[in-house]
Write an enzyme that holds these catalytic residues in place. Structure first.
Site, PDB file in Angstrom:
ATOM      1  N   SER A   5      -3.649   8.960   7.836  1.00  0.00           N
ATOM      2  CA  SER A   5      -2.992   7.712   7.460  1.00  0.00           C
ATOM      3  C   SER A   5      -2.043   7.295   8.567  1.00  0.00           C
ATOM      4  CB  SER A   5      -2.216   7.876   6.158  1.00  0.00           C
ATOM      5  OG  SER A   5      -1.348   6.763   6.015  1.00  0.00           O
ATOM      6  N   HIS A  29      -7.214   5.692   8.273  1.00  0.00           N
ATOM      7  CA  HIS A  29      -6.763   5.179   6.975  1.00  0.00           C
ATOM      8  C   HIS A  29      -5.587   4.236   7.211  1.00  0.00           C
ATOM      9  CE1 HIS A  29      -6.377   5.262   2.587  1.00  0.00           C
ATOM     10  NE2 HIS A  29      -5.065   5.268   2.782  1.00  0.00           N
ATOM     11  N   ASP A  31      -2.885   1.710   5.546  1.00  0.00           N
ATOM     12  CA  ASP A  31      -2.201   1.357   4.294  1.00  0.00           C
ATOM     13  C   ASP A  31      -1.528   0.003   4.413  1.00  0.00           C
ATOM     14  OD1 ASP A  31      -2.542   3.695   2.559  1.00  0.00           O
ATOM     15  OD2 ASP A  31      -1.509   4.763   4.181  1.00  0.00           O
ATOM     16  N   MET A  33       0.628  -2.745   2.538  1.00  0.00           N
ATOM     17  CA  MET A  33       1.519  -2.937   1.375  1.00  0.00           C
ATOM     18  C   MET A  33       2.256  -4.261   1.509  1.00  0.00           C
ATOM     19  SD  MET A  33       3.341   0.770   1.350  1.00  0.00           S
ATOM     20  CE  MET A  33       2.405   2.296   1.599  1.00  0.00           C
ATOM     21  N   HIS A  62      -6.724   0.406   2.980  1.00  0.00           N
ATOM     22  CA  HIS A  62      -6.319   0.610   1.580  1.00  0.00           C
ATOM     23  C   HIS A  62      -5.305  -0.480   1.234  1.00  0.00           C
ATOM     24  CE1 HIS A  62      -3.727   3.421  -1.215  1.00  0.00           C
ATOM     25  NE2 HIS A  62      -4.243   2.412  -1.877  1.00  0.00           N
ATOM     26  N   MET A  64      -2.733  -2.335  -0.885  1.00  0.00           N
ATOM     27  CA  MET A  64      -1.790  -2.214  -2.008  1.00  0.00           C
ATOM     28  C   MET A  64      -1.094  -3.556  -2.104  1.00  0.00           C
ATOM     29  SD  MET A  64      -0.491   1.596  -1.082  1.00  0.00           S
ATOM     30  CE  MET A  64      -1.253   1.555   0.538  1.00  0.00           C
ATOM     31  N   MET A 133      -5.529   8.203  -6.293  1.00  0.00           N
ATOM     32  CA  MET A 133      -4.190   8.433  -5.745  1.00  0.00           C
ATOM     33  C   MET A 133      -3.657   9.725  -6.360  1.00  0.00           C
ATOM     34  SD  MET A 133      -3.686   5.975  -3.640  1.00  0.00           S
ATOM     35  CE  MET A 133      -2.056   6.546  -3.174  1.00  0.00           C
ATOM     36  N   ASP A 171      -5.838  10.500  -1.926  1.00  0.00           N
ATOM     37  CA  ASP A 171      -4.785   9.957  -1.068  1.00  0.00           C
ATOM     38  C   ASP A 171      -3.405  10.301  -1.626  1.00  0.00           C
ATOM     39  OD1 ASP A 171      -3.273   8.465   0.673  1.00  0.00           O
ATOM     40  OD2 ASP A 171      -4.052   6.504   0.032  1.00  0.00           O
TER      41      ASP A 171
HETATM   42  C1  DX5 Z   1       0.650   5.990  -0.093  1.00  0.00           C
HETATM   43  C2  DX5 Z   1      -0.450   5.786   0.912  1.00  0.00           C
HETATM   44  C3  DX5 Z   1      -0.911   7.018   1.577  1.00  0.00           C
HETATM   45  C4  DX5 Z   1       0.139   7.734   2.393  1.00  0.00           C
HETATM   46  C5  DX5 Z   1      -0.226   9.189   2.443  1.00  0.00           C
HETATM   47  O1  DX5 Z   1       0.844   4.814  -0.795  1.00  0.00           O
HETATM   48  O2  DX5 Z   1      -1.582   5.215   0.263  1.00  0.00           O
HETATM   49  O3  DX5 Z   1      -2.072   6.778   2.349  1.00  0.00           O
HETATM   50  O4  DX5 Z   1       0.277   7.218   3.681  1.00  0.00           O
HETATM   51  O5  DX5 Z   1       0.782   9.885   3.062  1.00  0.00           O
HETATM   52  P1  DX5 Z   1       0.988  11.450   2.871  1.00  0.00           P
HETATM   53  O6  DX5 Z   1      -0.260  12.127   3.322  1.00  0.00           O
HETATM   54  O7  DX5 Z   1       2.178  11.730   3.719  1.00  0.00           O
HETATM   55  O8  DX5 Z   1       1.250  11.690   1.392  1.00  0.00           O
HETATM   56 ZN    ZN Z   2      -3.473   5.050   1.373  1.00  0.00          ZN
END
Ligand code: DX5
Ligand code: ZN
Length: 206
Positions: A5, A29, A31, A33, A62, A64, A133, A171
């Site tokens: 990530s 990956h 993220d 948000m 991903h 969010m 998740m 994840d």
């Molecule tokens: C959380 C993200 C994850 C996050 C994982 O909302 O979707 O992808 O970056 O990070 P770690 O591996 O540190 O839990």
């Molecule tokens: Zn993620």
């Protein structure tokens, strides 16, 4: 497969961490948000576009965000290969999955730890992968929620029974301790932020 990530990468030296993924891992990956669907803001198109110029492994975004359906074409144009969104982020999950597939990307559906595996059932035939998740979406570096192992087994069973070809991605809180147990439970793709990028040797960690 290992999907580091990039949320946990060093944004001042992103090229260095991108190269680590290119050389050692399977997917990027990413993220995304929006501060509305989750109480945090990460990064957006400029960063994804920059990574796209040098990525030699597929990009797994991903989302969010609310209204994920609005941005499908844009992620496809950038060259993202896998696009996922949260089941409760839209009232049109089936249409959104179909739309993602129409662009040539793989379509993924994500559920938070408080949503049952059964909620995926009506959409499973439209999914190329599912993200379970194992922490509540929004932040890296959280502690793994133990119940996720049971959910992986349950989803593995559901996928086998329905003949779905969806991959199972997990994840959140993936560590050297939880990773082998997740794989044993039936996971295909492990996302990992802090375990990889906070390690003294990320290459070794992958
Ligand atoms: C959380 C993200 C994850 C996050 C994982 O909302 O979707 O992808 O970056 O990070 P770690 O591996 O540190 O839990
Ligand atoms: Zn993620």
């Amino acid at each position: 497969q290992i999907a580091p990530s990039m949320l946990a990468a060093d944004f001042l030296h992103l090229d260095k961490d991108v190269e680590i993924v290119n050389e050692n891992a399977d997917l990027f990956h990413l993220d995304i948000m929006d501060g509305v669907f989750v109480p945090n803001i990460s990064y957006g198109f400029p960063v994804v576009e920059a990574i796209a110029t040098v990525a030699r492994k597929p990009m797994d975004a991903h989302l969010m965000i609310v209204h994920p359906e609005k941005y499908i074409e844009r992620f496809a144009r950038i060259g993202v290969s896998m696009l996922s969104f949260h089941l409760n982020a839209t009232d049109k999950p089936a249409q959104t999955l179909l739309h993602i597939r129409e662009t040539g990307m793989k379509a993924g559906l994500v559920i938070n730890p408080d949503m049952p595996v059964d909620s995926l059932y009506p959409y499973l035939h439209l999914c190329d992968y599912i993200i379970l998740m194992s922490v509540y979406a929004g932040f890296g570096g959280q502690k793994f929620i133990e119940h996720s192992i049971e959910k992986v087994k349950e989803l593995r069973k559901l996928i086998n029974e329905t003949g779905s070809k969806a991959l199972i991605e997990v994840d959140g809180g993936v560590t050297f301790e939880t990773a082998p147990r997740l794989v044993k439970a039936g996971v295909d793709v492990l996302v990992s932020g802090n375990t990889v990028f906070s390690a003294p040797d990320p290459e070794q960690a992958i």
